[in-house]
Design an enzyme around this catalytic site. Sequence first.
Site, PDB file in Angstrom:
ATOM      1  N   GLN A 122       0.951  -4.617   9.153  1.00  0.00           N
ATOM      2  CA  GLN A 122      -0.019  -2.931   9.221  1.00  0.00           C
ATOM      3  C   GLN A 122       1.656  -2.044   8.417  1.00  0.00           C
ATOM      4  O   GLN A 122       2.434  -2.012   8.917  1.00  0.00           O
ATOM      5  CB  GLN A 122       0.428  -2.313  10.267  1.00  0.00           C
ATOM      6  CG  GLN A 122       0.161  -0.712  10.878  1.00  0.00           C
ATOM      7  CD  GLN A 122       0.302  -0.524  11.884  1.00  0.00           C
ATOM      8  OE1 GLN A 122       0.163  -1.126  13.187  1.00  0.00           O
ATOM      9  NE2 GLN A 122       0.513   1.212  12.635  1.00  0.00           N
ATOM     10  N   GLY A 123       0.616  -1.934   7.128  1.00  0.00           N
ATOM     11  CA  GLY A 123       2.268  -1.265   5.804  1.00  0.00           C
ATOM     12  C   GLY A 123       2.280   0.652   6.255  1.00  0.00           C
ATOM     13  O   GLY A 123       1.916   0.961   5.169  1.00  0.00           O
ATOM     14  N   SER A 125       5.364   2.635   7.450  1.00  0.00           N
ATOM     15  CA  SER A 125       6.660   3.119   7.685  1.00  0.00           C
ATOM     16  C   SER A 125       7.465   2.941   6.739  1.00  0.00           C
ATOM     17  O   SER A 125       7.120   1.903   5.905  1.00  0.00           O
ATOM     18  CB  SER A 125       7.275   2.650   9.453  1.00  0.00           C
ATOM     19  OG  SER A 125       6.963   2.713  10.370  1.00  0.00           O
ATOM     20  N   GLU A 240      -3.847   1.552  18.965  1.00  0.00           N
ATOM     21  CA  GLU A 240      -3.219   0.688  18.430  1.00  0.00           C
ATOM     22  C   GLU A 240      -2.052   1.080  20.230  1.00  0.00           C
ATOM     23  O   GLU A 240      -1.509   0.791  21.021  1.00  0.00           O
ATOM     24  CB  GLU A 240      -1.809   1.010  17.823  1.00  0.00           C
ATOM     25  CG  GLU A 240      -0.197   0.576  17.646  1.00  0.00           C
ATOM     26  CD  GLU A 240       0.892   0.641  16.782  1.00  0.00           C
ATOM     27  OE1 GLU A 240       0.601   2.044  16.205  1.00  0.00           O
ATOM     28  OE2 GLU A 240       1.943   0.046  16.602  1.00  0.00           O
ATOM     29  N   SER A 357       7.102   7.317  18.258  1.00  0.00           N
ATOM     30  CA  SER A 357       8.238   7.578  19.435  1.00  0.00           C
ATOM     31  C   SER A 357       7.705   8.265  20.394  1.00  0.00           C
ATOM     32  O   SER A 357       6.771   8.780  20.500  1.00  0.00           O
ATOM     33  CB  SER A 357       9.151   7.521  18.700  1.00  0.00           C
ATOM     34  OG  SER A 357       9.219   9.432  18.346  1.00  0.00           O
TER      35      SER A 357
HETATM   36  C1  LIG Z   1       9.384  -3.226  17.332  1.00  0.00           C
HETATM   37  C2  LIG Z   1       8.716  -2.558  16.063  1.00  0.00           C
HETATM   38  C3  LIG Z   1       7.721  -3.073  15.589  1.00  0.00           C
HETATM   39  C4  LIG Z   1       7.101  -1.702  14.591  1.00  0.00           C
HETATM   40  N1  LIG Z   1       6.303  -2.594  14.084  1.00  0.00           N
HETATM   41  C5  LIG Z   1       5.856  -2.466  12.642  1.00  0.00           C
HETATM   42  C6  LIG Z   1       4.291  -2.193  11.801  1.00  0.00           C
HETATM   43  O1  LIG Z   1       4.064  -2.946  11.772  1.00  0.00           O
HETATM   44  N2  LIG Z   1       4.309  -0.997  11.184  1.00  0.00           N
HETATM   45  C7  LIG Z   1       5.061  -0.078  10.635  1.00  0.00           C
HETATM   46  O2  LIG Z   1       4.590   0.663   9.753  1.00  0.00           O
HETATM   47  N3  LIG Z   1       6.076   0.004  11.738  1.00  0.00           N
HETATM   48  C8  LIG Z   1       6.273  -0.688  12.562  1.00  0.00           C
HETATM   49  N4  LIG Z   1       7.319   0.117  13.674  1.00  0.00           N
HETATM   50  C9  LIG Z   1       8.359   1.608  13.331  1.00  0.00           C
HETATM   51  C10 LIG Z   1       7.992   2.479  14.385  1.00  0.00           C
HETATM   52  O3  LIG Z   1       6.427   3.088  13.402  1.00  0.00           O
HETATM   53  C11 LIG Z   1       8.796   3.687  14.470  1.00  0.00           C
HETATM   54  O4  LIG Z   1       9.993   3.008  14.155  1.00  0.00           O
HETATM   55  C12 LIG Z   1       8.779   4.533  14.676  1.00  0.00           C
HETATM   56  O5  LIG Z   1       6.787   5.441  14.258  1.00  0.00           O
HETATM   57  C13 LIG Z   1       9.739   5.619  14.252  1.00  0.00           C
HETATM   58  O6  LIG Z   1       9.608   6.433  12.667  1.00  0.00           O
HETATM   59  P1  LIG Z   1      11.376   5.977  12.659  1.00  0.00           P
HETATM   60  O7  LIG Z   1      12.040   5.140  13.021  1.00  0.00           O
HETATM   61  O8  LIG Z   1      11.033   6.149  10.857  1.00  0.00           O
HETATM   62  O9  LIG Z   1      12.143   7.021  13.224  1.00  0.00           O
HETATM   63  P2  LIG Z   1      12.161   8.856  12.875  1.00  0.00           P
HETATM   64  O10 LIG Z   1      11.009   9.303  12.695  1.00  0.00           O
HETATM   65  O11 LIG Z   1      13.555   8.756  11.785  1.00  0.00           O
HETATM   66  O12 LIG Z   1      12.951   8.601  14.086  1.00  0.00           O
HETATM   67  C14 LIG Z   1      14.318   9.428  14.745  1.00  0.00           C
HETATM   68  C15 LIG Z   1      14.642   9.638  16.507  1.00  0.00           C
HETATM   69  O13 LIG Z   1      13.465  10.608  15.954  1.00  0.00           O
HETATM   70  C16 LIG Z   1      13.384  11.075  16.950  1.00  0.00           C
HETATM   71  N5  LIG Z   1      11.772  12.502  16.223  1.00  0.00           N
HETATM   72  C17 LIG Z   1      12.118  11.972  14.625  1.00  0.00           C
HETATM   73  N6  LIG Z   1      11.357  13.119  14.405  1.00  0.00           N
HETATM   74  C18 LIG Z   1      11.500  14.056  15.741  1.00  0.00           C
HETATM   75  C19 LIG Z   1       9.926  15.644  16.107  1.00  0.00           C
HETATM   76  N7  LIG Z   1       8.957  16.381  15.375  1.00  0.00           N
HETATM   77  N8  LIG Z   1      10.080  15.864  17.324  1.00  0.00           N
HETATM   78  C20 LIG Z   1      11.120  15.484  18.154  1.00  0.00           C
HETATM   79  N9  LIG Z   1      11.704  14.144  17.564  1.00  0.00           N
HETATM   80  C21 LIG Z   1      11.454  13.415  16.180  1.00  0.00           C
HETATM   81  C22 LIG Z   1      11.819  10.327  17.348  1.00  0.00           C
HETATM   82  O14 LIG Z   1      11.374  10.239  18.384  1.00  0.00           O
HETATM   83  C23 LIG Z   1      13.564   9.235  17.241  1.00  0.00           C
HETATM   84  O15 LIG Z   1      14.397   9.110  18.215  1.00  0.00           O
HETATM   85  C24 LIG Z   1       7.556  -0.619  14.131  1.00  0.00           C
HETATM   86  C25 LIG Z   1       9.284  -0.125  15.326  1.00  0.00           C
HETATM   87  C26 LIG Z   1       9.426  -1.072  16.302  1.00  0.00           C
HETATM   88  C27 LIG Z   1      10.173  -0.978  17.211  1.00  0.00           C
END
Ligand SMILES: Cc1cc2nc3c(=O)[nH]c(=O)nc-3n(C[C@H](O)[C@H](O)[C@H](O)COP(=O)(O)OP(=O)(O)OC[C@H]3O[C@@H](n4cnc5c(N)ncnc54)[C@H](O)[C@@H]3O)c2cc1C
Length: 376
Positions: A122-123, A125, A240, A357
Amino acid sequence: MDLQEFRAGLDGWLDEHGPELVPPHGPGVTLDAEMEHLSKVKRLTYEAGWMRWGWPERVGGLGGSTLMRAYLGEALASRDLIEPGIYSMTEVLAPTMIEFARPALAAEMVPRLLRGDETWCQGFSEPSTGSNLGSLACRARPDGDDWVVSGQKVWTSLAQYADRCVLLTRTGSPESGHRGITALFVDMDSPGITVRPIQAMHGRDEFCEVFFDEVRVPGDRTLGEVDGGWAVAMDLLPYERSTSLWHRGAFLRQRLEHLLASPPGEALDPADLGEAAQLAFAFHARSRATQYRMAGGERLGPETSVDKVLLATTEQAVYDLVADAAAADVALGDDPDGARWRTEFLYSRAATIYGGSAEIQRNIIARRLLDLGVDR
Ligand SMILES: Cc1cc2nc3c(=O)[nH]c(=O)nc-3n(C[C@H](O)[C@H](O)[C@H](O)COP(=O)(O)OP(=O)(O)OC[C@H]3O[C@@H](n4cnc5c(N)ncnc54)[C@H](O)[C@@H]3O)c2cc1C
């Protein structure tokens, strides 16, 4: 076949064939070995018919209630025969293909995923776009009948094993936000794709960076409408947070039972144990209702964010319990049980991140379910 017959038949089959499906465990087990085992479980359950129930006949299924799929993953997880994170990718990606791919494409591809012949990823992020998915930048430009994709994805689980990717791309202007996104179904062996696994702290390098350099994707691999990829993402994310979480909940209950049967280290704190157990049951009740709503044909939506918050809270409570009772084992233990608890404890920290998250789930609950505050 009705659900009762399915459950009885599957339980009998697992009593007989369970020993063939026992996964490799222990400190030296690689993700390669786990993926090989998963393909075997899917192949054997597909060949015996169990994996096909609950999926439409037009994609190689045998029809019947989606509760059968929920029960299959639950039964496998309860017997400790699968790791639900990698098993349940099917529950995340196959429904989207069925809903949004050309019928012939879905009919060709979905059976390969169910049978374990293929792995998909799933692409969504990107390095600067996780929570704020609507601002993604990986670009797809039309060229004749094809798309040409350039950009980067990150945290793409199992990309190093994947044959296909459900990819979100920017097809509108950079300012078009969620209205200028198109979903594509991409062959991962296309020229121009580079996959780099990311080292993870729990020792299972399951996710990757994926780079796209002028990757040509046929136009008939578009999922849904051009510029309509947001609908695909919004359809996928509740999946999901439904059946795949149900499977994870069954796995956590099994681990909690194992913990009670052979507690590591010091005695478990009774108050923390009570808290973890009641969270597990609260999640179970909530997710059960979600499975029944899905089986009744209801479209899942933002209310599945409640399931995700409950599951993540449960998962962390269960592993906090282990870490408190057996700090030395979890940190340093070399025996297979201690090493497994450590891997799972570390992975449990991701429960409040993957699939959206905890903060984002709470925003959804506040704004879309409780009508509190405004989106900015
Ligand atoms: C084990 C694992 C598997 C994953 N697998 C996939 C996958 O297969 N495909 C894929 O596409 N992605 C995948 N991901 C990515 C995942 O979807 C993202 O990590 C997640 O959506 C958070 O995005 P980010 O890491 O960019 O954090 P950010 O969006 O940068 O967030 C950083 C922090 O800020 C907080 N935050 C951000 N915006 C807000 C807001 N508006 N209000 C309050 N708080 C906020 C977040 O809650 C977090 O604590 C995976 C992640 C993990 C950990």
